[in-house]
Design a protein around this motif. Structure first.
Motif, PDB file in Angstrom:
ATOM      1  N   ALA A  86       0.807  -1.138  -0.006  1.00 42.19           N
ATOM      2  CA  ALA A  86       0.070   0.156  -0.027  1.00 42.19           C
ATOM      3  C   ALA A  86       1.031   1.144  -0.160  1.00 42.19           C
ATOM      4  O   ALA A  86       0.387   2.117  -0.726  1.00 42.19           O
ATOM      5  N   GLU A  87       1.955   1.370   0.730  1.00 42.61           N
ATOM      6  CA  GLU A  87       2.728   2.520   0.709  1.00 42.61           C
ATOM      7  C   GLU A  87       3.431   2.789  -0.295  1.00 42.61           C
ATOM      8  O   GLU A  87       3.625   4.096  -0.725  1.00 42.61           O
ATOM      9  N   LYS A  90       0.723   4.028  -2.870  1.00 37.42           N
ATOM     10  CA  LYS A  90       0.625   5.444  -2.829  1.00 37.42           C
ATOM     11  C   LYS A  90       1.488   6.265  -3.516  1.00 37.42           C
ATOM     12  O   LYS A  90       1.174   7.384  -3.894  1.00 37.42           O
ATOM     13  N   ARG A  93       1.273   6.624  -7.193  1.00 41.86           N
ATOM     14  CA  ARG A  93      -0.018   7.349  -7.602  1.00 41.86           C
ATOM     15  C   ARG A  93       0.294   8.725  -7.153  1.00 41.86           C
ATOM     16  O   ARG A  93      -0.345   9.611  -7.660  1.00 41.86           O
TER      17      ARG A  93
ATOM     18  N   VAL B  36       9.228  12.739   2.972  1.00 46.55           N
ATOM     19  CA  VAL B  36       8.439  12.338   1.705  1.00 46.55           C
ATOM     20  C   VAL B  36       9.155  12.683   0.670  1.00 46.55           C
ATOM     21  O   VAL B  36       8.782  12.295  -0.673  1.00 46.55           O
ATOM     22  N   VAL B 109      -2.460   4.649   6.653  1.00 49.90           N
ATOM     23  CA  VAL B 109      -1.463   4.449   5.589  1.00 49.90           C
ATOM     24  C   VAL B 109      -0.789   3.174   5.690  1.00 49.90           C
ATOM     25  O   VAL B 109      -0.507   2.608   4.748  1.00 49.90           O
ATOM     26  N   SER B 110       0.011   3.155   6.695  1.00 54.86           N
ATOM     27  CA  SER B 110       0.919   2.065   6.597  1.00 54.86           C
ATOM     28  C   SER B 110       0.249   0.463   6.675  1.00 54.86           C
ATOM     29  O   SER B 110       0.917  -0.429   6.619  1.00 54.86           O
ATOM     30  N   ALA B 112      -2.769  -0.276   5.427  1.00 52.63           N
ATOM     31  CA  ALA B 112      -3.851  -0.562   4.641  1.00 52.63           C
ATOM     32  C   ALA B 112      -3.734  -1.583   3.842  1.00 52.63           C
ATOM     33  O   ALA B 112      -4.853  -2.275   3.639  1.00 52.63           O
ATOM     34  N   ARG B 139      -8.187   1.955  -2.121  1.00 55.33           N
ATOM     35  CA  ARG B 139      -7.168   2.982  -1.746  1.00 55.33           C
ATOM     36  C   ARG B 139      -7.295   3.708  -0.586  1.00 55.33           C
ATOM     37  O   ARG B 139      -7.002   4.889  -0.545  1.00 55.33           O
ATOM     38  N   GLU B 141      -4.957   3.806   1.638  1.00 55.80           N
ATOM     39  CA  GLU B 141      -3.771   4.475   1.908  1.00 55.80           C
ATOM     40  C   GLU B 141      -3.671   5.793   1.491  1.00 55.80           C
ATOM     41  O   GLU B 141      -3.052   6.747   1.979  1.00 55.80           O
ATOM     42  N   ASP B 142      -4.320   6.042   0.220  1.00 54.65           N
ATOM     43  CA  ASP B 142      -4.332   7.360  -0.237  1.00 54.65           C
ATOM     44  C   ASP B 142      -5.340   8.581   0.299  1.00 54.65           C
ATOM     45  O   ASP B 142      -4.990   9.590   0.739  1.00 54.65           O
ATOM     46  N   GLY B 145      -3.865   9.150   3.817  1.00 53.62           N
ATOM     47  CA  GLY B 145      -2.536   9.847   3.522  1.00 53.62           C
ATOM     48  C   GLY B 145      -2.884  11.309   3.390  1.00 53.62           C
ATOM     49  O   GLY B 145      -2.200  12.314   3.925  1.00 53.62           O
TER      50      GLY B 145
END
Lengths: 194, 188
Positions: A86-87, A90, A93, B36, B109-110, B112, B139, B141-142, B145
């Motif tokens: 998933a990370e 993400k 994307r 990031v 997020v981590s 998901a 989605r 995680e999106d 996030g």
């Protein structure tokens, strides 16, 4: 009465000839998911990272007599990118790479087909990703065709192509290293005849 | 200094929790913004997020401890005008709510895809919203996030307001608001 019957048979024969002469139209079976769009990218140059796009749809025509008329259209929902993490998904994307919020769709629309030998050919067309359209050649192999057990008719192909990250305006594409620049794409599609 | 709060002073537990969390939260924000944008070949590319996840989970634990301690202790009398104490209460509430939302969204997020979060290679925090338990949330995680990112910016705005108010009370009103969170006795 006899004449009418003859005429009917004649018309029916003519109609079926007509359909034989015309190309067959297929819808890619994404409902039963007998299709896949997979990709692999070298990780650091030491191994392959494999991923896929889960949602897409498309159609193709197939003309046995005039294969150059074969046409394929595929629409991909880029947001459904799936690398089983998933990370990472993400991250890919994100605006730095695929920017799927701004460019959720990718597409391939073919504009030509050339036969290499029986069951093998090159499909040429335009692939659009991240708003950038590029000419792409896909090596196509005919896998098989025939009646399915449920009253339908199916035909399947697989395809191979190579994409280049640097073609699609990704801000961070170059930071993944030179080995990750090439993306090997594998397509497998089964169409159900309309 | 005693451990528990009184109606006029903060106890040691509250003070330590406050400053430890303050340092961790501001540090986590900085680390988050920094990590990031790291390039794939950066030495911190994996270490940064590992540290961020680990510290974040520890903040979650401290947050629960802090609120429990708050319930079990008297709260020192607030100083200032009526609207000021009202605003201070609302600010404290907002800080807690936003913090919880940030911790939860970060965790989502981590986790998901059903992966656990491992705190410093030591304790595993399992994924509760895993695929097989609640079904595949598209989605997640999106979505989590985005919440995590924007609430973190909001939190920094709130923290700035909170800090400026404390300094204002200390320097202009001279009512020892900041001093008592540092365990200092009023000079008056």
């Amino acid at each position: 009465m006899k004449r009418l019957l003859v005429r009917c048979v004649f018309i029916l024969t003519a109609l079926s000839w007509n359909t034989l002469l015309h190309s067959e139209e297929y819808i890619i079976d994404t409902e039963g998911m007998h299709a896949a769009i997979q990709f692999k990218v070298k990780h650091l140059g030491y191994s392959w990272l494999v991923g896929r796009f889960n949602n897409f749809d498309g159609q193709f025509t197939f003309d046995e007599k005039r294969p150059e008329k074969n046409q394929v259209t595929v629409n991909i929902d880029v947001r459904t990118l799936d690398t089983n993490h998933a990370e990472r998904d993400k991250h890919l994307r994100d605006a730095r790479f695929l920017d799927t919020a701004k460019f959720p769709k990718a597409s391939f629309i073919s504009d030509g087909y050339s036969v290499i030998n029986e069951g093998k050919g090159i499909l040429t067309g335009t692939f659009t990703l991240r708003g950038v359209s590029k000419k792409v050649d896909i090596e196509v192999i005919h896998v098989g065709a025939g009646k399915d057990p449920w009253g339908g008719y199916r035909r399947g192909f697989e395809g191979y192509t190579t994409l280049h990250l640097s073609d699609y305006n990704m801000a961070k594409a170059n930071t993944l290293g030179p080995e990750a620049e090439k993306i090997e794409v594998y397509l497998s599609v089964e169409g159900i005849r309309k | 200094m005693q451990l528990r709060n009184t109606s006029s002073h903060y106890g040691l537990v509250n003070i330590v929790l406050h400053w430890l969390m303050a340092a961790m939260i501001v540090g986590l924000f900085g680390l988050g913004v920094y990590m990031v944008d790291l390039d794939y070949y950066d030495r911190w590319y994996n270490k940064g997020p590992d540290l961020h996840r680990s510290l974040g989970m520890i903040v979650a634990v401290l947050l629960v401890l802090r609120l429990s301690w708050r319930c079990l202790n008297p709260h020192p009398q607030m100083t200032g005008k009526a609207w000021e104490t009202y605003a201070a209460h609302r600010m404290a509430q907002s800080l807690y709510i936003v913090l919880f939302a940030i911790v939860i969204s970060g965790y989502l997020v981590s986790t998901a895809d059903g992966r656990p979060i491992v705190i410093f290679n030591w304790i595993e925090v399992p994924a509760v919203l895993s695929l097989d338990l609640f079904g595949d949330i598209n989605r997640l995680e999106d979505k989590a996030g985005l919440v995590h990112k924007w609430l973190s910016y909001l939190l920094m705005v709130l923290v700035s307001g909170h800090a400026m108010a404390a300094v204002k009370h200390q320097v202009i009103d001279r009512d020892n608001t900041l001093g008592r969170m540092l365990g200092l006795k009023s000079r008056r």
